[in-house]
Design a protein around this motif. Structure first.
Motif, PDB file in Angstrom:
ATOM      1  N   ASN A 267       0.878  -1.228   0.019  1.00  4.93           N
ATOM      2  CA  ASN A 267       0.007  -0.041   0.269  1.00  4.93           C
ATOM      3  C   ASN A 267       1.005   1.281   0.054  1.00  4.93           C
ATOM      4  O   ASN A 267       1.699   1.275   1.139  1.00  4.93           O
ATOM      5  CB  ASN A 267      -0.904  -0.074   1.304  1.00  4.93           C
ATOM      6  N   LEU A 268       0.783   2.043  -0.998  1.00  7.55           N
ATOM      7  CA  LEU A 268       1.858   3.175  -1.344  1.00  7.55           C
ATOM      8  C   LEU A 268       0.957   4.378  -1.679  1.00  7.55           C
ATOM      9  O   LEU A 268      -0.012   4.597  -2.464  1.00  7.55           O
ATOM     10  CB  LEU A 268       2.649   2.953  -2.476  1.00  7.55           C
ATOM     11  N   CYS A 269       1.170   5.386  -0.480  1.00 10.63           N
ATOM     12  CA  CYS A 269       0.416   6.908  -0.563  1.00 10.63           C
ATOM     13  C   CYS A 269       1.280   7.479  -1.685  1.00 10.63           C
ATOM     14  O   CYS A 269       2.456   7.777  -1.465  1.00 10.63           O
ATOM     15  CB  CYS A 269       0.426   7.511   0.434  1.00 10.63           C
ATOM     16  N   LEU A 270       0.671   8.082  -2.702  1.00 12.07           N
ATOM     17  CA  LEU A 270       1.352   8.767  -3.741  1.00 12.07           C
ATOM     18  C   LEU A 270       1.940  10.085  -3.615  1.00 12.07           C
ATOM     19  O   LEU A 270       3.070  10.513  -3.580  1.00 12.07           O
ATOM     20  CB  LEU A 270       0.466   8.949  -5.037  1.00 12.07           C
ATOM     21  N   ASP A 305       5.090  -1.314  -6.206  1.00 13.20           N
ATOM     22  CA  ASP A 305       6.453  -1.622  -5.600  1.00 13.20           C
ATOM     23  C   ASP A 305       7.215  -0.424  -5.444  1.00 13.20           C
ATOM     24  O   ASP A 305       7.560  -0.059  -6.627  1.00 13.20           O
ATOM     25  CB  ASP A 305       7.025  -2.831  -6.471  1.00 13.20           C
ATOM     26  N   PRO A 306       7.514   0.049  -4.329  1.00 12.88           N
ATOM     27  CA  PRO A 306       8.286   1.353  -4.076  1.00 12.88           C
ATOM     28  C   PRO A 306       9.504   1.360  -4.869  1.00 12.88           C
ATOM     29  O   PRO A 306      10.092   2.378  -5.406  1.00 12.88           O
ATOM     30  CB  PRO A 306       8.339   1.800  -2.763  1.00 12.88           C
ATOM     31  N   VAL A 307      10.276   0.242  -4.589  1.00 11.79           N
ATOM     32  CA  VAL A 307      11.575   0.210  -5.330  1.00 11.79           C
ATOM     33  C   VAL A 307      11.493   0.353  -7.118  1.00 11.79           C
ATOM     34  O   VAL A 307      12.254   1.009  -7.471  1.00 11.79           O
ATOM     35  CB  VAL A 307      12.215  -0.943  -4.930  1.00 11.79           C
ATOM     36  N   LEU A 308      10.570  -0.524  -7.505  1.00 10.24           N
ATOM     37  CA  LEU A 308      10.676  -0.459  -8.762  1.00 10.24           C
ATOM     38  C   LEU A 308       9.896   0.783  -9.543  1.00 10.24           C
ATOM     39  O   LEU A 308      10.477   1.514 -10.472  1.00 10.24           O
ATOM     40  CB  LEU A 308       9.697  -1.494  -9.399  1.00 10.24           C
TER      41      LEU A 308
END
Length: 412
Positions: A267-270, A305-308
């Motif tokens: 889950n990633l907040c933009l 995926d935050p890394v990619l």
């Protein structure tokens, strides 16, 4: 002929009844009158009822009422006509019902088809289309369909993530050719073909080039040691070794693309992600390029995926920097923008032509003289694994790389 005979007989009965009444023979007059009445009944059944039935049938045909039927009138010839008419109505009703069911089925099939279908009038103007075609309308230039000839097809790339095949055909309608368009999404097929071709090339390059470079590097190393005292020859040998190393790195760079890892979603907040990336992306920019952010505070989150995703943004910003720097002595600006489920990276570099914008995500294509066609292909591969839509286009002096994610939910 039979009807005429009964009419003549009826006339005779009426005439006889009249003479009998005048001559005072009332019983005979009544008998002849009853005979005339019976004859009229026969005439009604043999002549009037069949004509009335035929007229009723004509009215049913005019009103296209195929559910009603005619009754038999008790006359053999008329009843035969009634039977034929009723069978005709049954057959017509079944055919109309079959055609209606078939048309309804075809209509629903066209509505549900993933292929875009647009039917034109005889002049070539689009008169009806299904939802799939309507979804493609914003992606297809009007000139593309207008220039197609009957039986011709054309493959276009309206955006980086979309590949469409447009074709024009016709069918016969009332003796004239009536055109229609088909629009088919080829994105998955094209990507699979391009990826398969790329992997095959990389395998051949990796096998053939690396094997050759291994032997050459070993020989050059031995020669370098043998001629260490000869500065000129030693320098030439070392230069050859450097070329081998550069070629090895070149092959490895292509091999790394094949090894793009599968994303680990979270889950990633933009807004938070863009804010955390701002310092690093800003440090990449040289002094003559200003880096700005316009971050939405909507709190929208995505599965990514935050890394990619960071790798994608780094490559995009790097391309913007190189684009602006290609104009020597000029300043520029890069803007990172988030809104809803999208990320945009905008620059005011020289931009791309529409033809180049349609090819930048294909393998080995680059607008730079020293480019290898790797960066945007890597970006496209990562974004496809995120099921995200992406595009790169230049408008009004701005070049914008846009990413739009499909799945998101509001942060609680």
């Amino acid at each position: 002929m039979r009807t005429g005979f009964y009419i003549a007989l009826c006339g005779a009965f009426i005439t006889g009844a009249a003479f009998a009444a005048v001559s005072g023979r009332m019983e005979l007059s009544i008998s002849l009158a009853l005979g005339a009445l019976a004859t009229l009944c026969i005439v009604y059944r043999t002549a009037v009822l069949p004509v009335k039935a035929i007229r009723t049938g004509m009215d049913l045909l005019k009103s296209q009422d195929f559910a009603s039927r005619l009754r038999k009138v008790g006359n053999r010839e008329a009843d035969e006509i009634v039977d034929v008419f009723n069978r005709l109505m049954d057959t017509t009703k079944e055919e109309r019902l079959h055609n209606r069911e078939q048309n309804e089925f075809l209509s629903r099939l066209i509505e549900a088809s993933p292929m875009g279908i647009a039917i034109c009038d005889f002049e070539g103007n689009i008169r009806s289309s299904n939802p799939a075609f309507q979804s493609f309308c914003n992606l297809i230039p009007a000139s593309t369909l207008a220039t197609l000839q009957s039986g011709e097809q054309k493959v276009i790339r309206p955006t980086g993530s979309q590949v469409l095949r447009c074709s024009r055909h016709h069918f016969m309608d009332r003796g004239f050719k009536r055109p229609f368009y088909l629009v088919e999404r080829l994105t998955d097929e094209i990507i699979q073909a391009e990826t398969g071709m790329f992997h095959k090339i990389v395998r051949v390059m990796g096998h053939e080039v690396n094997n050759t470079l291994g032997g050459i590097a070993s020989v050059l190393e031995s020669l370098s040691d043998i001629h260490a005292d000869d500065d000129l020859l030693h320098s030439a040998i070392e230069g050859s070794r450097a070329s081998c190393v550069a070629l090895g790195k070149f092959v490895k760079a292509y091999s790394d693309i094949v090894k793009t890892p599968e994303p680990v979603f979270e889950n990633l907040c933009l807004a938070d992600f863009a804010s955390s990336e701002k310092p690093f992306l800003s440090s990449m920019c040289p002094p003559h390029i200003e880096f700005r952010t316009e971050i939405s505070e909507s709190g929208v989150c995505i599965q990514a995926d935050p890394v990619l995703l960071e790798r994608v943004m780094v490559n995009a910003v790097k391309n913007s920097i190189e684009s602006i720097s290609s104009r020597y002595g000029t300043k520029g600006r890069i803007t990172l923008r988030t809104a809803d489920r999208s990320i945009e990276i905008e620059d005011d570099g020289p931009g791309l032509s529409s033809d180049s914008a349609a090819k930048v995500f294909t393998p080995f294509f680059s607008t730079k003289n020293s480019g290898r066609g790797l960066g945007l292909m890597l970006i496209a591969d990562i974004l496809r694994k995120h099921r995200a839509e992406y595009s790169l286009a230049s408008r009004n002096g701005k070049t914008t790389f846009c990413i739009k994610f499909q799945f998101s939910h509001n942060q609680m």
